[in-house]
Enzyme design. Structure first.
Site, PDB file in Angstrom:
ATOM      1  N   ARG A 149      -1.473   3.517 -15.854  1.00  0.00           N
ATOM      2  CA  ARG A 149      -0.276   2.660 -15.732  1.00  0.00           C
ATOM      3  C   ARG A 149       0.093   2.039 -17.083  1.00  0.00           C
ATOM      4  O   ARG A 149       0.450   0.861 -17.159  1.00  0.00           O
ATOM      5  CB  ARG A 149      -0.496   1.536 -14.716  1.00  0.00           C
ATOM      6  CG  ARG A 149      -0.683   1.983 -13.300  1.00  0.00           C
ATOM      7  CD  ARG A 149       0.578   2.655 -12.755  1.00  0.00           C
ATOM      8  NE  ARG A 149       0.466   2.845 -11.334  1.00  0.00           N
ATOM      9  CZ  ARG A 149      -0.198   3.830 -10.759  1.00  0.00           C
ATOM     10  NH1 ARG A 149      -0.790   4.750 -11.505  1.00  0.00           N
ATOM     11  NH2 ARG A 149      -0.263   3.925  -9.457  1.00  0.00           N
TER      12      ARG A 149
ATOM     13  N   SER B 104       2.535  -1.579  -6.041  1.00  0.00           N
ATOM     14  CA  SER B 104       1.325  -2.338  -6.393  1.00  0.00           C
ATOM     15  C   SER B 104       1.690  -3.417  -7.403  1.00  0.00           C
ATOM     16  O   SER B 104       2.295  -3.113  -8.435  1.00  0.00           O
ATOM     17  CB  SER B 104       0.289  -1.423  -7.041  1.00  0.00           C
ATOM     18  OG  SER B 104      -0.055  -0.386  -6.172  1.00  0.00           O
TER      19      SER B 104
ATOM     20  N   GLU C  81       0.664  -5.361 -12.822  1.00  0.00           N
ATOM     21  CA  GLU C  81       1.267  -4.088 -13.184  1.00  0.00           C
ATOM     22  C   GLU C  81       2.776  -4.265 -13.374  1.00  0.00           C
ATOM     23  O   GLU C  81       3.412  -3.575 -14.151  1.00  0.00           O
ATOM     24  CB  GLU C  81       0.991  -3.081 -12.051  1.00  0.00           C
ATOM     25  CG  GLU C  81       1.257  -1.659 -12.426  1.00  0.00           C
ATOM     26  CD  GLU C  81       1.586  -0.806 -11.227  1.00  0.00           C
ATOM     27  OE1 GLU C  81       2.779  -0.661 -10.918  1.00  0.00           O
ATOM     28  OE2 GLU C  81       0.653  -0.290 -10.602  1.00  0.00           O
TER      29      GLU C  81
HETATM   30  N1  EPU Z   1      -7.755  -1.180   0.406  1.00  0.00           N
HETATM   31  C1  EPU Z   1      -8.259  -2.248   1.124  1.00  0.00           C
HETATM   32  N2  EPU Z   1      -7.403  -3.244   1.478  1.00  0.00           N
HETATM   33  C2  EPU Z   1      -6.084  -3.225   1.135  1.00  0.00           C
HETATM   34  C3  EPU Z   1      -5.599  -2.132   0.409  1.00  0.00           C
HETATM   35  C4  EPU Z   1      -6.449  -1.119   0.046  1.00  0.00           C
HETATM   36  O1  EPU Z   1      -9.434  -2.314   1.449  1.00  0.00           O
HETATM   37  O2  EPU Z   1      -5.367  -4.160   1.488  1.00  0.00           O
HETATM   38  C5  EPU Z   1      -8.668  -0.071   0.089  1.00  0.00           C
HETATM   39  C6  EPU Z   1      -8.272   1.191   0.847  1.00  0.00           C
HETATM   40  O3  EPU Z   1      -8.839   1.238   2.108  1.00  0.00           O
HETATM   41  C7  EPU Z   1      -8.776   2.303  -0.050  1.00  0.00           C
HETATM   42  C8  EPU Z   1      -8.686   1.699  -1.441  1.00  0.00           C
HETATM   43  O4  EPU Z   1      -8.536   0.285  -1.282  1.00  0.00           O
HETATM   44  O5  EPU Z   1     -10.107   2.617   0.222  1.00  0.00           O
HETATM   45  C9  EPU Z   1      -7.539   2.266  -2.250  1.00  0.00           C
HETATM   46  O6  EPU Z   1      -6.339   2.035  -1.541  1.00  0.00           O
HETATM   47  P1  EPU Z   1      -5.072   3.018  -1.654  1.00  0.00           P
HETATM   48  O7  EPU Z   1      -5.487   4.406  -1.370  1.00  0.00           O
HETATM   49  O8  EPU Z   1      -3.974   2.449  -0.841  1.00  0.00           O
HETATM   50  O9  EPU Z   1      -4.689   2.989  -3.182  1.00  0.00           O
HETATM   51  P2  EPU Z   1      -4.619   1.794  -4.227  1.00  0.00           P
HETATM   52  O10 EPU Z   1      -5.721   1.966  -5.214  1.00  0.00           O
HETATM   53  O11 EPU Z   1      -4.518   0.479  -3.547  1.00  0.00           O
HETATM   54  C10 EPU Z   1      -3.201   3.128  -5.941  1.00  0.00           C
HETATM   55  C11 EPU Z   1      -1.954   2.943  -6.748  1.00  0.00           C
HETATM   56  C12 EPU Z   1      -0.726   3.205  -5.883  1.00  0.00           C
HETATM   57  C13 EPU Z   1      -0.801   4.609  -5.348  1.00  0.00           C
HETATM   58  C14 EPU Z   1      -2.103   4.763  -4.536  1.00  0.00           C
HETATM   59  C15 EPU Z   1      -2.332   6.172  -4.080  1.00  0.00           C
HETATM   60  C16 EPU Z   1      -2.502   1.343  -8.458  1.00  0.00           C
HETATM   61  C17 EPU Z   1      -2.338  -0.057  -8.954  1.00  0.00           C
HETATM   62  N3  EPU Z   1      -1.902   1.615  -7.312  1.00  0.00           N
HETATM   63  O12 EPU Z   1      -3.227   2.109  -4.964  1.00  0.00           O
HETATM   64  O13 EPU Z   1       0.412   3.130  -6.721  1.00  0.00           O
HETATM   65  O14 EPU Z   1       0.303   4.904  -4.507  1.00  0.00           O
HETATM   66  O15 EPU Z   1      -3.230   4.421  -5.391  1.00  0.00           O
HETATM   67  O16 EPU Z   1      -2.683   6.962  -5.157  1.00  0.00           O
HETATM   68  O17 EPU Z   1      -3.136   2.154  -9.121  1.00  0.00           O
HETATM   69  C18 EPU Z   1       2.051   1.619  -7.567  1.00  0.00           C
HETATM   70  O18 EPU Z   1       1.571   1.808  -8.686  1.00  0.00           O
HETATM   71  O19 EPU Z   1       3.019   0.844  -7.397  1.00  0.00           O
HETATM   72  C19 EPU Z   1       1.443   2.261  -6.415  1.00  0.00           C
HETATM   73  C20 EPU Z   1       1.867   2.032  -5.171  1.00  0.00           C
END
Ligand code: EPU
Length: 338
Positions: free
Chosen positions: A164, A238, A334
Site C-alpha cells: 500500500r 480498509s 492507509e
Molecule cells: N478479521 C477479523 N476481524 C475483522 C476483520 C478481519 O478477525 O473484523 C480477520 C479475518 O477473519 C481474516 C483476517 O482478519 O482472517 C484478514 O481479513 P480479510 O481477509 O478481510 O483481509 P484484511 O487483511 O482485513 C486486506 C486488505 C483489503 C483486501 C483484503 C483481501 C489491507 C489494509 N486491506 O484486508 O484491502 O481487500 O485484504 O485481500 O491490506 C483496502 O485496502 O481498502 C482493502 C479493502
C-alpha cells in the site's frame, strides 16, 4: 477552463463527507490539466487532486483548488502472443478497467475486481487484494510535475512500490499528477488462488478448468458479502494498513492471545490482521456518534450518515489508542487525511 467556486465535495469522496472546496475544476485531457495548472488560480492555490475519492478523509473545507481527474480511455498499445500492453487514462474507473481485461481474457487484475477508485490512483497506494498487487502487472505511468509542468514517465522500478505504498505517497506527495497508466497483462493467464477465501469458494464450484472470469466473479461475491458498498454506506475501504511485527513480538502476542491472526511475509517478519486487532479491542460494529467500525469487517470505518470527517478521525484515533494499549502495536492509517 471552467474553475468553479465553493463546490460541495460530498459526491467526490466515498466517505460522503459534506465539506466544500474553495475552487473546483474537472479535467478531461492532459491539455486541460496543463491549462489549469498554468492559470493564476492554479499556480497560486493549494491543490487537492481527486481521483475516485475512495482513499481520502476530509476533515475540513479545502481552502484551495480541488482538481478532479477525469481523463478517459482504455487502449491496447502493443501485443504479442503472450502479453498485451494496455494504456488507461487516469480517470478510468478501476473496475471498468478490470472488466475490460477480464472480458478480453487479459490476466493479472481479476483478483483486484471491484476495488473502488480510478486507474490513476491505483499506483499511488499500489492497490492490492486477494493475493494480487498492482505492481505485478504495472508497466509505467505518465504524469505532470505540478511545479514546472514537466511531463514525466515512471517505470515500474521508479515507483518504489511497497505494501500500500509508492513514491507518490512519500517523496512525490502533492508534487506530481498521474495522467495515464500502462499495464502489462497476460494472454495466457495464470490463476491466482493464493488467498484461501478465493480458493475455497472456487473449489466449491467444482469447475474443470478455472478461468479469470470465475476468479473475478468470486472476488466480487466475497467483496459484496463482506465489505460495505460505498454507494450505500460511506467508507474508504480498509482505514488502516495491516501492521508488521518481528517474529519475537509475534510469539509473545501468540502466547497471550492464541487466536491472533498473522502470516509470515518474509523471514522474521509477520503481518498481523488489523481487523482482528480492532475486533479484539471490541470496536467491531460499535458506533461512535455517526461513525463506526463496520460489523462484518472492522478494518473498514463507516459513515452511518452525516458523520463529519473529524468524527471519523476521532474514532480512528481512539481505535489506534486501544490497539496500542492492548497489544503494543501501532496502527498506521492507509487513508489520506485532509
Ligand atoms: N478479521 C477479523 N476481524 C475483522 C476483520 C478481519 O478477525 O473484523 C480477520 C479475518 O477473519 C481474516 C483476517 O482478519 O482472517 C484478514 O481479513 P480479510 O481477509 O478481510 O483481509 P484484511 O487483511 O482485513 C486486506 C486488505 C483489503 C483486501 C483484503 C483481501 C489491507 C489494509 N486491506 O484486508 O484491502 O481487500 O485484504 O485481500 O491490506 C483496502 O485496502 O481498502 C482493502 C479493502
Amino acid at each position: 477552463m471552467n474553475i468553479l467556486q465553493n463546490i460541495p465535495l460530498k459526491n467526490y469522496n466515498t466517505f460522503g463527507i459534506d465539506l466544500s472546496a474553495k475552487a473546483f475544476v474537472e479535467v478531461f485531457t492532459e491539455e486541460d490539466l496543463n491549462e489549469v495548472l498554468s492559470s493564476t488560480e492554479g499556480k497560486n492555490s493549494k491543490k487537492l487532486i481527486l481521483g475516485g475519492g475512495s482513499n481520502i478523509l476530509l476533515t475540513k473545507d479545502f481552502d484551495g483548488l480541488a482538481i478532479k481527474i477525469s481523463i478517459p480511455g482504455i487502449k491496447i498499445i502493443e501485443e504479442d502472443n503472450d502479453f498485451v500492453l494496455l494504456k488507461a487514462g487516469a480517470g478510468v474507473n478501476w473496475n471498468d478497467l478490470v472488466n475490460f481485461c477480464v472480458g478480453k481474457n487479459f490476466g493479472g487484475v481479476e483478483n483486484l475486481s471491484l476495488i473502488p477508485g480510478t486507474a490513476g490512483a491505483a499506483p499511488i497506494q499500489n492497490i492490492g487484494a486477494y493475493g494480487q498487487e498492482l505492481k505485478e502487472v504495472f508497466y509505467s505511468l505518465q504524469g505532470i510535475f505540478i511545479e514546472n509542468l514537466e511531463e514525466s514517465i515512471f517505470n515500474n522500478g521508479d515507483c518504489k512500490f511497497g505494501y500500500r505504498d509508492s513514491i507518490f505517497k512519500n517523496e512525490l506527495k502533492g508534487k506530481f499528477i498521474i495522467t495515464s497508466i500502462k499495464l502489462k497483462l497476460h494472454k495466457h493467464p495464470k490463476i491466482n488462488l493464493t488467498y484461501d477465501a478465493v480458493k475455497n469458494e472456487i473449489e466449491k464450484l467444482k469447475l474443470g478448468r478455472v478461468t479469470i472470469q470465475d476468479v473475478s466473479k468470486i472476488v466480487c461475491d466475497i467483496r459484496m458479502k463482506k465489505l460495505p458498498n460505498p454507494n450505500e454506506i460511506g467508507n474508504a475501504g480498509s482505514f488502516f494498513k495491516n501492521p508488521e511485527v518481528n517474529a519475537k513480538k509475534f510469539l509473545e502476542l501468540k502466547k497471550e492471545f492464541p487466536d491472533i491472526i498473522g502470516h509470515k511475509i518474509e523471514e522474521g517478519k509477520i503481518k498481523i490482521a488489523a481487523g482482528w486487532l480492532i475486533e479484539n479491542t471490541s470496536w467491531k460494529g460499535k458506533r461512535f456518534g455517526n461513525a463506526g467500525a463496520h460489523t462484518n469487517q472492522s478494518l473498514v470505518l463507516v459513515n452511518y450518515g452525516n458523520a463529519t470527517g473529524k468524527e471519523i478521525l476521532e474514532l480512528a484515533n481512539e481505535i489506534e489508542n486501544s490497539v496500542q494499549n492492548k497489544f503494543g502495536i501501532t496502527l498506521h492509517k492507509e487513508v489520506n487525511i485532509y
